[in-house]
Design a protein around this motif. Structure first.
Motif, mmCIF file in Angstrom:
data_model
loop_
_atom_site.group_PDB
_atom_site.id
_atom_site.type_symbol
_atom_site.label_atom_id
_atom_site.label_comp_id
_atom_site.label_asym_id
_atom_site.label_seq_id
_atom_site.Cartn_x
_atom_site.Cartn_y
_atom_site.Cartn_z
ATOM 1 N N ARG A 33 0.822 -1.204 0.000
ATOM 2 C CA ARG A 33 0.000 0.000 0.000
ATOM 3 C C ARG A 33 0.858 1.257 0.000
ATOM 4 O O ARG A 33 0.561 2.218 -0.716
ATOM 5 C CB ARG A 33 -0.922 -0.023 1.228
ATOM 6 N N ALA A 34 1.901 1.251 0.795
ATOM 7 C CA ALA A 34 2.768 2.425 0.850
ATOM 8 C C ALA A 34 3.468 2.660 -0.494
ATOM 9 O O ALA A 34 3.630 3.808 -0.935
ATOM 10 C CB ALA A 34 3.800 2.267 1.969
ATOM 11 N N GLU A 35 3.870 1.575 -1.158
ATOM 12 C CA GLU A 35 4.546 1.715 -2.442
ATOM 13 C C GLU A 35 3.590 2.239 -3.510
ATOM 14 O O GLU A 35 3.952 3.090 -4.340
ATOM 15 C CB GLU A 35 5.139 0.370 -2.856
ATOM 16 N N ARG A 36 2.361 1.736 -3.507
ATOM 17 C CA ARG A 36 1.387 2.234 -4.470
ATOM 18 C C ARG A 36 1.056 3.701 -4.202
ATOM 19 O O ARG A 36 0.878 4.494 -5.140
ATOM 20 C CB ARG A 36 0.116 1.382 -4.420
ATOM 21 N N ALA A 37 0.949 4.059 -2.923
ATOM 22 C CA ALA A 37 0.678 5.458 -2.589
ATOM 23 C C ALA A 37 1.813 6.362 -3.060
ATOM 24 O O ALA A 37 1.569 7.457 -3.593
ATOM 25 C CB ALA A 37 0.472 5.595 -1.077
ATOM 26 N N ALA A 38 3.057 5.923 -2.883
ATOM 27 C CA ALA A 38 4.191 6.726 -3.343
ATOM 28 C C ALA A 38 4.192 6.862 -4.862
ATOM 29 O O ALA A 38 4.529 7.916 -5.405
ATOM 30 C CB ALA A 38 5.500 6.091 -2.863
ATOM 31 N N GLU A 70 1.320 9.229 -5.796
ATOM 32 C CA GLU A 70 1.626 10.571 -5.308
ATOM 33 C C GLU A 70 2.606 11.264 -6.241
ATOM 34 O O GLU A 70 2.430 12.428 -6.599
ATOM 35 C CB GLU A 70 2.197 10.491 -3.892
#
Length: 412
Positions: free
Chosen positions: A243-248, A251
């Motif tokens: 999730r964090a990688e997709r958000a980055a 973004e």
């Protein structure tokens, strides 16, 4: 020794397929690439020397020197007692010592790694090229179907030469993208050659076999499964971005890439006015070319004269056009010389043909028009028979010339 290092130009290694991750896709694949590089350092210790920030440590590794693998001389095994007085000089320097440092002279038994991921996970497009870019110091030998099947030489010979070059340039990497497709499309002889050559590579030779696959290790053919031991960590699965990688990723894509204003092109910049190049001087034909052109032109004019003579003879022998065959008799028509300024007839036309006055069929038809116009001028009465015959002469001559020209054109 120098001759052993020479590689023919046709057998030299190709450019490395390694490619750095683009800033856009880096958040998605950065973790996968880092995990794979950690696995690579375990199964292929030579990668530690390349991935170190301080690359000046490379000189500590004598295995990376060319003469260690280009030489065919067998090294001897000695015990530690023979080194009490120091390393002997001369060719005896190339002796194997079991007290060497594992970091300075790393060794590994048949280093192999399989990058596995579902179709569309980017193992061929992004992950594997990024891994090869991190190991860019090592020469990469790509064993792809396009290399094997689009070459003039047999694919078995190309495979043999490629693996042989990989051993000569060790430490090196043999890269097989989409090994599951490669294995399905390779013939039995090529498969046997590939497996045999891999088995013949010495166990501790620093040649890394790196492959990618869209099929899980357990679903691959048995021969491919044996090449990569999953228990030893030689099959590395690509995980989906978290999730964090997709958000980055989104973004950076939305806030940075899309939000950037478009680059405006400078329209106020005046372009340099370049001078117009002078026209090229016409090339003068050589004497041989001039002679050939003159000969071809003479042949063409000769055929034209024969053609025009035939038409004129057919017109002059027509009983309806006999009055145009010869000049007007001044005794029968005394006022013709005063009324017609430029007399013309078919016999005069034949004389013009023989004297080579006509260079084209158009020049010939101009004199035919002159005969017709003289008759129309002399006989102004619309009901005159001679006036009618002048029209017949003109139409017949034009029809014969055009029909003959069309026949010649269609037969070329």
């Amino acid at each position: 020794m120098a001759l052993k290092k020479v590689v023919p130009a046709s057998n030299r290694i190709e450019a490395s397929p390694g490619q750095v991750l683009s800033p856009i896709f880096k958040p998605l694949f950065k973790r996968s690439v880092a995990n794979i590089l950690q696995v690579v350092q375990k199964i292929f210790p030579h990668a530690q020397l390349v991935l170190k920030e301080d690359r000046q440590q490379d000189h500590l590794n004598p295995i990376l020197q060319d003469d260690m693998f280009d030489s065919d001389d067998d090294a001897s095994l000695v015990s530690g007692d023979e080194f009490k007085d120091g390393m002997p000089d001369g060719p005896e320097k190339k002796l194997l010592c079991f007290s060497r440092s594992a970091f300075c002279e790393p060794t590994s038994c048949w280093p192999r790694l399989l990058i596995v991921g579902k179709e569309g996970y980017g193992q061929v497009s992004y992950v594997a090229p990024a891994v090869l870019h991190a190991l860019e110091k090592f020469p990469v030998h790509t064993l792809d179907l396009s290399v094997l099947l689009t070459n003039v030489a047999p694919p078995e010979e190309i495979c043999r030469q490629l693996i042989r070059n990989a051993q000569k340039t060790a430490p090196s990497i043999i890269y097989v993208p989409d090994i599951h497709l490669w294995w399905d499309n390779a013939g039995p002889a090529l498969k046997l050659t590939f497996l045999t050559l891999l088995r013949n590579i010495p166990a501790f030779s620093p040649v890394l076999l790196l492959a990618t696959s869209d099929v899980r290790h357990s679903e691959l053919p048995e021969e491919i499964q044996k090449l990569f031991n999953k228990e030893f960590g030689e099959a590395c699965n690509i995980e989906l971005p978290g999730r964090a990688e997709r958000a980055a990723f989104f973004e950076d894509l939305i806030l940075n890439q899309v939000a950037k204003p478009p680059v405006k092109k400078r329209v106020d910049q005046t372009l340099e006015v370049l001078p117009v190049a002078p026209p090229a001087e016409p090339q003068k034909p050589q004497e041989e070319e001039v002679g050939m052109l003159e000969e071809e032109e003479e042949d063409t004019l000769r055929e034209l004269r024969i053609f025009l003579r035939d038409i004129t003879h057919r017109l002059a022998t027509d009983r309806h056009l006999r009055e145009f065959a010869k000049p007007v008799d001044p005794q029968k028509v005394p006022d013709c010389a005063t009324r017609i300024k430029e007399p013309m007839d078919l016999s005069t036309v034949l004389t013009q043909i023989d004297s080579r006055q006509y260079l084209t069929a158009g020049d010939y038809l101009k004199d035919i028009d002159l005969i017709c116009n003289n008759a129309l001028e002399y006989y102004p009465d619309q009901r005159s028979t001679d006036r009618h015959r002048a029209y017949v002469l003109q139409d017949t001559a034009y029809s014969m010339v055009r029909n003959e020209m069309y026949t010649v054109w269609t037969t070329l």
